[in-house]
Scaffold this motif. Structure first.
Motif, PDB file in Angstrom:
ATOM      1  N   UNK A 181      -7.614  -2.419  -0.371  1.00 58.77           N
ATOM      2  CA  UNK A 181      -7.496  -1.081  -0.343  1.00 58.77           C
ATOM      3  C   UNK A 181      -8.946  -0.841  -1.042  1.00 58.77           C
ATOM      4  N   UNK A 182      -9.545  -1.751  -2.133  1.00 64.09           N
ATOM      5  CA  UNK A 182     -10.560  -1.412  -2.714  1.00 64.09           C
ATOM      6  C   UNK A 182     -11.917  -1.522  -1.843  1.00 64.09           C
ATOM      7  N   UNK A 183     -11.740  -2.110  -0.750  1.00 69.90           N
ATOM      8  CA  UNK A 183     -12.826  -2.203   0.472  1.00 69.90           C
ATOM      9  C   UNK A 183     -12.791  -0.866   1.180  1.00 69.90           C
ATOM     10  N   UNK A 184     -11.744  -0.378   1.370  1.00 71.21           N
ATOM     11  CA  UNK A 184     -11.657   1.194   2.249  1.00 71.21           C
ATOM     12  C   UNK A 184     -12.427   2.208   1.385  1.00 71.21           C
ATOM     13  N   UNK A 185     -12.702   3.003   2.406  1.00 67.00           N
ATOM     14  CA  UNK A 185     -13.362   4.180   1.893  1.00 67.00           C
ATOM     15  C   UNK A 185     -12.633   5.041   0.843  1.00 67.00           C
ATOM     16  N   UNK A 186     -13.308   5.487  -0.010  1.00 64.81           N
ATOM     17  CA  UNK A 186     -12.658   6.227  -1.391  1.00 64.81           C
ATOM     18  C   UNK A 186     -11.923   7.146  -1.150  1.00 64.81           C
ATOM     19  N   UNK A 187     -11.863   7.749   0.275  1.00 63.75           N
ATOM     20  CA  UNK A 187     -11.194   8.917   0.378  1.00 63.75           C
ATOM     21  C   UNK A 187      -9.704   8.252   0.549  1.00 63.75           C
ATOM     22  N   UNK A 188      -9.398   7.130   0.980  1.00 64.78           N
ATOM     23  CA  UNK A 188      -8.171   6.835   1.299  1.00 64.78           C
ATOM     24  C   UNK A 188      -7.108   6.298   0.321  1.00 64.78           C
ATOM     25  N   UNK A 189      -5.932   6.663   0.340  1.00 60.87           N
ATOM     26  CA  UNK A 189      -4.965   6.342  -0.688  1.00 60.87           C
ATOM     27  C   UNK A 189      -4.358   5.134  -0.257  1.00 60.87           C
ATOM     28  N   UNK A 190      -3.463   4.534  -1.007  1.00 56.02           N
ATOM     29  CA  UNK A 190      -2.590   3.388  -0.935  1.00 56.02           C
ATOM     30  C   UNK A 190      -1.266   3.509  -1.582  1.00 56.02           C
ATOM     31  N   UNK A 191      -0.237   3.634  -0.745  1.00 58.84           N
ATOM     32  CA  UNK A 191       1.140   3.938  -1.269  1.00 58.84           C
ATOM     33  C   UNK A 191       2.014   2.508  -1.165  1.00 58.84           C
ATOM     34  N   UNK A 192       2.553   2.216  -2.113  1.00 57.08           N
ATOM     35  CA  UNK A 192       3.539   1.055  -2.564  1.00 57.08           C
ATOM     36  C   UNK A 192       4.875   1.374  -2.595  1.00 57.08           C
ATOM     37  N   UNK A 193       5.847   0.546  -2.202  1.00 64.23           N
ATOM     38  CA  UNK A 193       7.196   1.002  -2.402  1.00 64.23           C
ATOM     39  C   UNK A 193       7.738   0.161  -3.654  1.00 64.23           C
ATOM     40  N   UNK A 194       8.398   1.006  -4.424  1.00 66.58           N
ATOM     41  CA  UNK A 194       8.992  -0.008  -5.541  1.00 66.58           C
ATOM     42  C   UNK A 194      10.559   0.319  -5.716  1.00 66.58           C
ATOM     43  N   UNK A 195      11.091  -0.862  -5.898  1.00 65.41           N
ATOM     44  CA  UNK A 195      12.497  -0.756  -5.638  1.00 65.41           C
ATOM     45  C   UNK A 195      13.185  -0.771  -7.065  1.00 65.41           C
ATOM     46  N   UNK A 196      14.379  -0.196  -7.249  1.00 65.87           N
ATOM     47  CA  UNK A 196      14.982   0.356  -8.455  1.00 65.87           C
ATOM     48  C   UNK A 196      15.039  -0.979  -9.393  1.00 65.87           C
ATOM     49  N   UNK A 197      15.098  -2.142  -8.745  1.00 65.89           N
ATOM     50  CA  UNK A 197      15.226  -3.399  -9.743  1.00 65.89           C
ATOM     51  C   UNK A 197      13.868  -3.567 -10.556  1.00 65.89           C
TER      52      UNK A 197
END
Ligand code: C2E
Ligand code: CA
Ligand code: CA
Ligand code: CA
Length: 275
Positions: free
Chosen positions: A101-117
């Motif tokens: 994602x660091x290589x993508x355009x600065x305007x773009x966000x990255x979402x990641x899923x985090x589990x309860x564990x």
């Protein structure tokens, strides 16, 4: 195994024994796959409904098993949690995703899923922030998605970790909104930055001219709480058209394409001048 619809398999006469054997195979495969780097991030586009512009990607983990093919996280995440490998797996995936994602355009966000564990680990937030620094990925471009079930865990600890992430600019989304129990209480318990409307509600908009009172209600709840919203599971043009009449939203789903690997994303962004 017989193929049943898209990506679905069921097993004939699953005896207890064969189920256990399969499960053991999966466990062994996951351990080995982790060592061999078979777990890779895929990315699903997230789009601004009004303008149609690409605004970011949600990372969805995939297991590329040489024996079994491409496996969904619905299968391997619960097992990785059970056998104590979810943190290691997730950290590797995050490292890859931040580097991508660091290589993508600065305007773009990255979402990641985090589990309860993962949120049970008291050092989760610190380690995440450290990884961001190491990767040179700005926390402002990261969004973490938490499902409601997270919030039945140690709420004090979870809240303080969420606070420290937010203080650094990380955005926090409430995933699958509407499907867990006491969703509303969770909104009160934690400072969220966004609500993701579960695709089971969004799919009610499929029939031309149909409306979904639940989607409308969730949207007005979001507006009332000053929380932006994302509609997941936007599979066709009908759904998109219905959402367009509902004001400012982000959307994601198969209408925009299936989740794809880093290389395909790079090609897509290159073509769009966003790399
Ligand atoms: P989720 O966060 O609700 O992710 C959306 C799921 O719906 C993904 O399945 C995605 O491929 C699928 N999907 C996206 N658009 C559409 C659509 O238009 N129609 C339909 N029918 N489905 C769509 P996937 O990739 O199999 O992920 C399943 C779940 O696994 C995710 O649900 C998420 O909760 C979890 N997950 C994924 N990656 C990770 C990860 O890296 N770590 C953890 N802890 N969990 C993950
Ligand atoms: Ca999600
Ligand atoms: Ca979701
Ligand atoms: Ca889900």
């Amino acid at each position: 195994a017989k193929k049943q619809g898209r990506n679905r398999y069921f097993w004939f006469e699953p005896s207890m024994e064969s189920e256990m054997r399969f499960r053991n195979q999966l466990e062994t495969g996951i351990r080995r796959g982790l060592a061999r780097g078979e777990f890779v991030p895929f990315y699903e586009q997230q789009v601004d409904v009004e303008s149609g512009a690409l605004v970011g990607f949600e990372m969805l983990a995939r297991w590329r098993s040489p024996q079994l093919g491409v496996i969904s996280p619905d299968i391997f995440v619960p097992i990785a949690e059970e056998i104590g490998l979810i943190n290691e797996m997730s950290e590797r995936l995050m490292e890859q995703a931040f580097a991508d994602a660091r290589e993508w355009d600065d305007s773009l966000t990255l979402s990641i899923n985090i589990s309860p564990v993962q949120l049970r680990d008291p050092w989760f937030a610190q380690r995440l922030l450290k990884k961001l620094v190491a990767a040179g990925f700005p926390p402002q471009r990261l969004e973490i998605e938490i499902t409601e079930s997270c919030l039945h865990e140690n709420i004090g600890l979870v809240r303080s970790m969420i606070m420290s992430l937010r203080n650094q600019g990380v955005q926090i989304s409430l995933d699958d909104f509407g499907t867990g129990y006491s969703s509303l209480e969770q909104l009160r318990n934690l400072p969220f930055d966004r609500i993701k409307i579960d695709r089971s509600f969004v799919s009610e908009l499929r029939e031309p001219g149909s409306r979904s009172r639940i989607v409308e209600a969730i949207i007005s709840l979001g507006r009332g709480l000053d929380l932006p919203l994302t509609a997941e599971g936007v599979e066709d043009e009908q759904i998109l058209q219905a959402l367009k009449s509902m004001g400012r939203l982000k959307a994601q789903g198969y209408l925009y394409g299936l989740p794809e690997d880093a290389e395909a994303v790079r090609a897509r962004l290159k073509a769009a001048g966003k790399l």
